[in-house]
Design an enzyme around this catalytic site. Structure first.
Site, PDB file in Angstrom:
ATOM      1  N   GLY A  21       3.383 -31.275 -42.017  1.00  0.00           N
ATOM      2  CA  GLY A  21       3.060 -30.136 -41.204  1.00  0.00           C
ATOM      3  C   GLY A  21       1.958 -30.612 -40.350  1.00  0.00           C
ATOM      4  N   GLY A  22       1.879 -31.894 -39.868  1.00  0.00           N
ATOM      5  CA  GLY A  22       0.867 -32.330 -39.274  1.00  0.00           C
ATOM      6  C   GLY A  22       0.823 -32.187 -37.677  1.00  0.00           C
ATOM      7  N   GLY A  23       1.952 -31.793 -37.167  1.00  0.00           N
ATOM      8  CA  GLY A  23       2.059 -31.920 -35.896  1.00  0.00           C
ATOM      9  C   GLY A  23       1.244 -30.955 -34.761  1.00  0.00           C
ATOM     10  CB  SER A  24       1.315 -27.901 -34.181  1.00  0.00           C
ATOM     11  OG  SER A  24       2.320 -27.125 -35.045  1.00  0.00           O
ATOM     12  CG  LEU A  73       8.147 -31.023 -44.945  1.00  0.00           C
ATOM     13  CD1 LEU A  73       6.985 -30.375 -44.669  1.00  0.00           C
ATOM     14  CD2 LEU A  73       8.070 -32.266 -45.628  1.00  0.00           C
ATOM     15  CB  SER A 151      -2.403 -17.817 -47.000  1.00  0.00           C
ATOM     16  OG  SER A 151      -2.952 -16.741 -46.059  1.00  0.00           O
ATOM     17  CE1 TYR A 164       2.683 -18.699 -44.889  1.00  0.00           C
ATOM     18  CE2 TYR A 164       1.515 -16.473 -45.051  1.00  0.00           C
ATOM     19  CZ  TYR A 164       1.540 -18.112 -44.781  1.00  0.00           C
ATOM     20  OH  TYR A 164       0.283 -18.506 -44.317  1.00  0.00           O
ATOM     21  CB  ALA A 167       5.590 -18.922 -50.758  1.00  0.00           C
ATOM     22  CE  LYS A 168       1.022 -20.733 -47.077  1.00  0.00           C
ATOM     23  NZ  LYS A 168       1.063 -22.131 -46.884  1.00  0.00           N
TER      24      LYS A 168
END
Length: 257
Positions: A21-24, A73, A151, A164, A167-168
Protein backbone atom coordinates in the site's frame (compact mmCIF):
# COMPACT_ATOMS: atom_id res chain seq x y z
CA UNK A 1 13.80 14.94 1.34
CA UNK A 2 14.49 14.34 5.03
CA UNK A 3 15.05 17.72 6.77
CA UNK A 4 18.37 18.05 8.61
CA UNK A 5 16.66 18.22 12.00
CA UNK A 6 15.36 14.64 11.68
CA UNK A 7 17.38 11.46 12.25
CA UNK A 8 19.33 9.63 9.60
CA UNK A 9 19.92 5.91 10.11
CA UNK A 10 23.16 4.54 8.63
CA UNK A 11 21.83 0.98 9.08
CA UNK A 12 19.03 1.68 6.59
CA UNK A 13 21.43 2.54 3.80
CA UNK A 14 21.26 -0.24 1.21
CA UNK A 15 18.68 -2.17 3.20
CA UNK A 16 15.91 -3.80 1.15
CA UNK A 17 12.47 -2.63 2.29
CA UNK A 18 9.10 -3.87 1.06
CA UNK A 19 6.03 -1.70 1.73
CA UNK A 20 2.46 -2.73 0.94
CA UNK A 21 0.00 0.00 0.00
CA UNK A 22 2.87 2.35 -0.76
CA UNK A 23 1.25 4.40 -3.49
CA UNK A 24 -0.52 7.00 -1.37
CA UNK A 25 -1.09 8.32 2.13
CA UNK A 26 1.09 7.05 4.95
CA UNK A 27 2.52 4.35 2.68
CA UNK A 28 3.75 6.90 0.14
CA UNK A 29 5.44 8.88 2.88
CA UNK A 30 7.20 5.69 3.99
CA UNK A 31 8.38 4.99 0.44
CA UNK A 32 9.76 8.51 0.19
CA UNK A 33 11.43 8.53 3.61
CA UNK A 34 13.06 5.12 3.23
CA UNK A 35 14.33 6.09 -0.22
CA UNK A 36 15.90 9.27 1.17
CA UNK A 37 17.58 7.17 3.87
CA UNK A 38 19.35 5.28 1.09
CA UNK A 39 17.27 2.11 1.40
CA UNK A 40 16.38 -0.03 -1.59
CA UNK A 41 12.59 0.25 -1.64
CA UNK A 42 10.02 -1.96 -3.32
CA UNK A 43 6.34 -1.25 -2.87
CA UNK A 44 3.05 -2.85 -3.81
CA UNK A 45 -0.22 -1.09 -4.57
CA UNK A 46 -3.36 -1.71 -6.58
CA UNK A 47 -3.44 1.92 -7.79
CA UNK A 48 -0.98 2.02 -10.67
CA UNK A 49 -1.20 5.64 -11.84
CA UNK A 50 -0.53 7.33 -8.51
CA UNK A 51 2.18 4.79 -7.70
CA UNK A 52 4.02 5.47 -10.94
CA UNK A 53 3.67 9.21 -10.33
CA UNK A 54 5.20 8.74 -6.87
CA UNK A 55 8.25 7.00 -8.36
CA UNK A 56 8.69 9.76 -10.93
CA UNK A 57 8.54 12.42 -8.19
CA UNK A 58 11.46 10.90 -6.25
CA UNK A 59 14.30 11.92 -8.52
CA UNK A 60 16.08 14.40 -6.22
CA UNK A 61 18.32 13.13 -3.43
CA UNK A 62 17.53 9.46 -4.07
CA UNK A 63 20.31 7.09 -5.14
CA UNK A 64 17.92 4.35 -6.30
CA UNK A 65 14.33 4.89 -7.39
CA UNK A 66 11.71 2.76 -5.62
CA UNK A 67 10.60 -0.36 -7.46
CA UNK A 68 6.82 -0.45 -7.92
CA UNK A 69 4.81 -3.60 -8.48
CA UNK A 70 1.03 -3.45 -9.09
CA UNK A 71 -0.68 -5.96 -6.84
CA UNK A 72 -4.13 -6.82 -5.52
CA UNK A 73 -3.24 -7.91 -2.00
CA UNK A 74 -6.50 -9.80 -1.60
CA UNK A 75 -5.11 -12.27 -4.15
CA UNK A 76 -2.64 -14.19 -1.98
CA UNK A 77 -1.15 -16.05 -4.94
CA UNK A 78 -0.45 -12.72 -6.68
CA UNK A 79 0.99 -11.34 -3.45
CA UNK A 80 3.44 -14.22 -3.25
CA UNK A 81 4.47 -13.75 -6.87
CA UNK A 82 5.01 -10.01 -6.36
CA UNK A 83 7.16 -10.60 -3.29
CA UNK A 84 9.27 -13.09 -5.24
CA UNK A 85 9.56 -10.58 -8.10
CA UNK A 86 10.60 -7.83 -5.68
CA UNK A 87 13.33 -10.02 -4.19
CA UNK A 88 14.64 -11.00 -7.62
CA UNK A 89 14.68 -7.35 -8.73
CA UNK A 90 15.80 -5.50 -5.59
CA UNK A 91 17.26 -8.15 -3.28
CA UNK A 92 16.33 -10.28 -0.25
CA UNK A 93 13.78 -8.44 1.85
CA UNK A 94 15.17 -7.22 5.18
CA UNK A 95 12.27 -4.99 6.25
CA UNK A 96 8.58 -5.64 5.65
CA UNK A 97 6.01 -2.92 6.32
CA UNK A 98 2.45 -4.30 6.20
CA UNK A 99 0.67 -1.01 5.56
CA UNK A 100 -2.14 -1.53 3.04
CA UNK A 101 -5.68 -1.05 4.37
CA UNK A 102 -9.08 0.44 3.59
CA UNK A 103 -11.02 2.22 6.34
CA UNK A 104 -14.24 2.25 4.36
CA UNK A 105 -17.20 3.32 6.51
CA UNK A 106 -19.98 0.77 6.93
CA UNK A 107 -23.03 0.26 9.13
CA UNK A 108 -23.08 -2.84 11.32
CA UNK A 109 -26.75 -3.54 10.51
CA UNK A 110 -26.01 -3.68 6.79
CA UNK A 111 -22.77 -5.72 6.94
CA UNK A 112 -23.09 -9.01 5.05
CA UNK A 113 -20.85 -12.08 5.44
CA UNK A 114 -19.41 -11.36 1.98
CA UNK A 115 -18.58 -7.77 2.89
CA UNK A 116 -17.02 -8.88 6.20
CA UNK A 117 -14.79 -11.38 4.42
CA UNK A 118 -13.74 -8.76 1.89
CA UNK A 119 -12.78 -6.33 4.64
CA UNK A 120 -10.73 -9.01 6.39
CA UNK A 121 -8.98 -9.74 3.10
CA UNK A 122 -8.22 -6.05 2.53
CA UNK A 123 -7.18 -5.19 6.09
CA UNK A 124 -5.81 -8.28 7.83
CA UNK A 125 -5.26 -11.47 5.84
CA UNK A 126 -2.44 -10.21 3.62
CA UNK A 127 -0.42 -9.17 6.69
CA UNK A 128 0.01 -12.80 7.68
CA UNK A 129 0.74 -14.13 4.22
CA UNK A 130 3.27 -11.41 3.48
CA UNK A 131 5.05 -12.37 6.72
CA UNK A 132 4.87 -16.02 5.71
CA UNK A 133 6.49 -15.17 2.38
CA UNK A 134 9.42 -13.06 3.65
CA UNK A 135 10.20 -14.81 6.94
CA UNK A 136 12.09 -17.81 5.51
CA UNK A 137 14.67 -15.54 3.88
CA UNK A 138 14.97 -13.47 7.03
CA UNK A 139 15.51 -16.65 9.04
CA UNK A 140 18.41 -17.65 6.78
CA UNK A 141 20.08 -14.30 7.51
CA UNK A 142 19.08 -14.41 11.22
CA UNK A 143 17.69 -10.89 11.10
CA UNK A 144 14.76 -8.85 9.87
CA UNK A 145 12.23 -6.26 10.94
CA UNK A 146 8.49 -6.58 10.31
CA UNK A 147 6.23 -3.62 11.05
CA UNK A 148 2.46 -4.10 10.97
CA UNK A 149 0.20 -1.07 10.69
CA UNK A 150 -2.83 -1.13 13.00
CA UNK A 151 -4.92 1.84 14.21
CA UNK A 152 -6.16 3.43 17.42
CA UNK A 153 -9.69 2.98 16.02
CA UNK A 154 -10.18 -0.23 18.02
CA UNK A 155 -8.90 1.44 21.21
CA UNK A 156 -11.25 4.44 21.17
CA UNK A 157 -13.39 2.56 19.99
CA UNK A 158 -14.64 4.07 16.76
CA UNK A 159 -18.05 3.60 15.15
CA UNK A 160 -19.29 2.87 11.62
CA UNK A 161 -16.21 0.69 11.07
CA UNK A 162 -16.90 -2.65 12.79
CA UNK A 163 -15.10 -4.89 10.27
CA UNK A 164 -12.15 -2.51 9.87
CA UNK A 165 -11.80 -2.10 13.63
CA UNK A 166 -11.93 -5.86 14.17
CA UNK A 167 -9.18 -6.33 11.59
CA UNK A 168 -7.01 -3.63 13.16
CA UNK A 169 -7.38 -5.23 16.59
CA UNK A 170 -6.45 -8.56 15.03
CA UNK A 171 -3.23 -7.05 13.67
CA UNK A 172 -2.06 -6.37 17.22
CA UNK A 173 -2.67 -10.01 18.12
CA UNK A 174 -0.92 -11.16 14.96
CA UNK A 175 2.07 -8.98 15.83
CA UNK A 176 2.39 -10.50 19.28
CA UNK A 177 2.20 -14.12 18.19
CA UNK A 178 4.56 -13.67 15.23
CA UNK A 179 7.08 -11.84 17.43
CA UNK A 180 7.19 -14.98 19.58
CA UNK A 181 7.33 -17.29 16.57
CA UNK A 182 10.13 -15.44 14.81
CA UNK A 183 12.12 -13.92 17.67
CA UNK A 184 14.42 -16.94 18.12
CA UNK A 185 15.47 -16.47 14.48
CA UNK A 186 16.49 -12.86 15.07
CA UNK A 187 13.40 -11.38 13.42
CA UNK A 188 11.61 -8.52 15.14
CA UNK A 189 7.87 -7.89 14.75
CA UNK A 190 6.30 -4.65 15.95
CA UNK A 191 3.09 -2.74 15.41
CA UNK A 192 2.28 0.93 14.82
CA UNK A 193 -1.13 2.39 15.66
CA UNK A 194 -1.73 5.82 14.07
CA UNK A 195 -4.47 8.16 15.16
CA UNK A 196 -6.09 10.74 12.88
CA UNK A 197 -3.57 11.39 10.12
CA UNK A 198 -4.19 14.01 7.45
CA UNK A 199 -3.72 12.00 4.28
CA UNK A 200 -5.07 13.08 0.91
CA UNK A 201 -7.85 10.50 1.25
CA UNK A 202 -8.86 11.75 4.69
CA UNK A 203 -8.87 15.36 3.47
CA UNK A 204 -11.13 14.34 0.61
CA UNK A 205 -13.58 12.23 2.60
CA UNK A 206 -13.78 13.38 6.23
CA UNK A 207 -11.51 16.36 6.92
CA UNK A 208 -14.20 18.95 7.67
CA UNK A 209 -13.83 21.84 10.17
CA UNK A 210 -16.08 19.89 12.55
CA UNK A 211 -13.92 16.78 12.21
CA UNK A 212 -10.72 18.75 12.84
CA UNK A 213 -12.26 20.32 15.95
CA UNK A 214 -13.21 16.91 17.32
CA UNK A 215 -9.77 15.46 16.61
CA UNK A 216 -7.88 18.31 18.23
CA UNK A 217 -10.18 18.19 21.24
CA UNK A 218 -9.22 14.56 21.73
CA UNK A 219 -5.47 15.01 21.23
CA UNK A 220 -3.09 16.26 23.90
CA UNK A 221 -0.87 17.80 21.22
CA UNK A 222 -2.96 20.39 19.42
CA UNK A 223 -1.71 20.04 15.87
CA UNK A 224 -2.65 18.05 12.83
CA UNK A 225 -0.65 14.83 12.44
CA UNK A 226 0.82 14.14 9.02
CA UNK A 227 1.91 10.94 7.21
CA UNK A 228 5.58 11.78 7.72
CA UNK A 229 5.06 11.72 11.50
CA UNK A 230 4.12 8.05 11.21
CA UNK A 231 6.83 7.27 8.65
CA UNK A 232 9.57 8.52 10.96
CA UNK A 233 8.47 6.09 13.68
CA UNK A 234 8.53 3.25 11.15
CA UNK A 235 12.07 4.24 10.11
CA UNK A 236 13.22 3.81 13.71
CA UNK A 237 11.58 0.40 14.03
CA UNK A 238 13.21 -0.72 10.80
CA UNK A 239 16.68 0.52 11.75
CA UNK A 240 19.26 -1.26 13.88
CA UNK A 241 18.73 1.44 16.53
CA UNK A 242 15.67 -0.56 17.62
CA UNK A 243 17.38 -3.96 17.49
CA UNK A 244 16.30 -4.85 21.05
CA UNK A 245 12.64 -3.98 20.45
CA UNK A 246 10.04 -6.54 19.41
CA UNK A 247 6.50 -7.61 20.32
CA UNK A 248 5.52 -3.97 20.95
CA UNK A 249 2.70 -1.71 19.79
CA UNK A 250 3.44 1.97 19.35
CA UNK A 251 0.63 4.53 19.39
CA UNK A 252 1.22 7.73 17.42
CA UNK A 253 -1.87 9.86 17.86
CA UNK A 254 -0.87 13.12 19.54
CA UNK A 255 -1.90 11.78 22.94
CA UNK A 256 -5.49 10.84 22.18
CA UNK A 257 -5.79 7.37 23.78
Amino acid sequence: MTPDRFARYPSLRGKVVLITGGGSGIGASMVEQFAHQGAKVAFLDIAETISQELVKSLTEGVEQLPFFLPCDLTDISALGSCIQNAEESVGPIEVLVNNAANDERHEWEETTPEYWDRMMAVNLRHHFFAIQAVAPGMKIRSQGSIINMSSIAWMLPGTRLPAYISAKAGIVGLTRTMARELGPSGIRVNCVLPGAIQTEKQRRLVWTPEYIERILAGQSIKRTLMPEDVARLVLFLAADDSSAITNQSYVIDGGWV
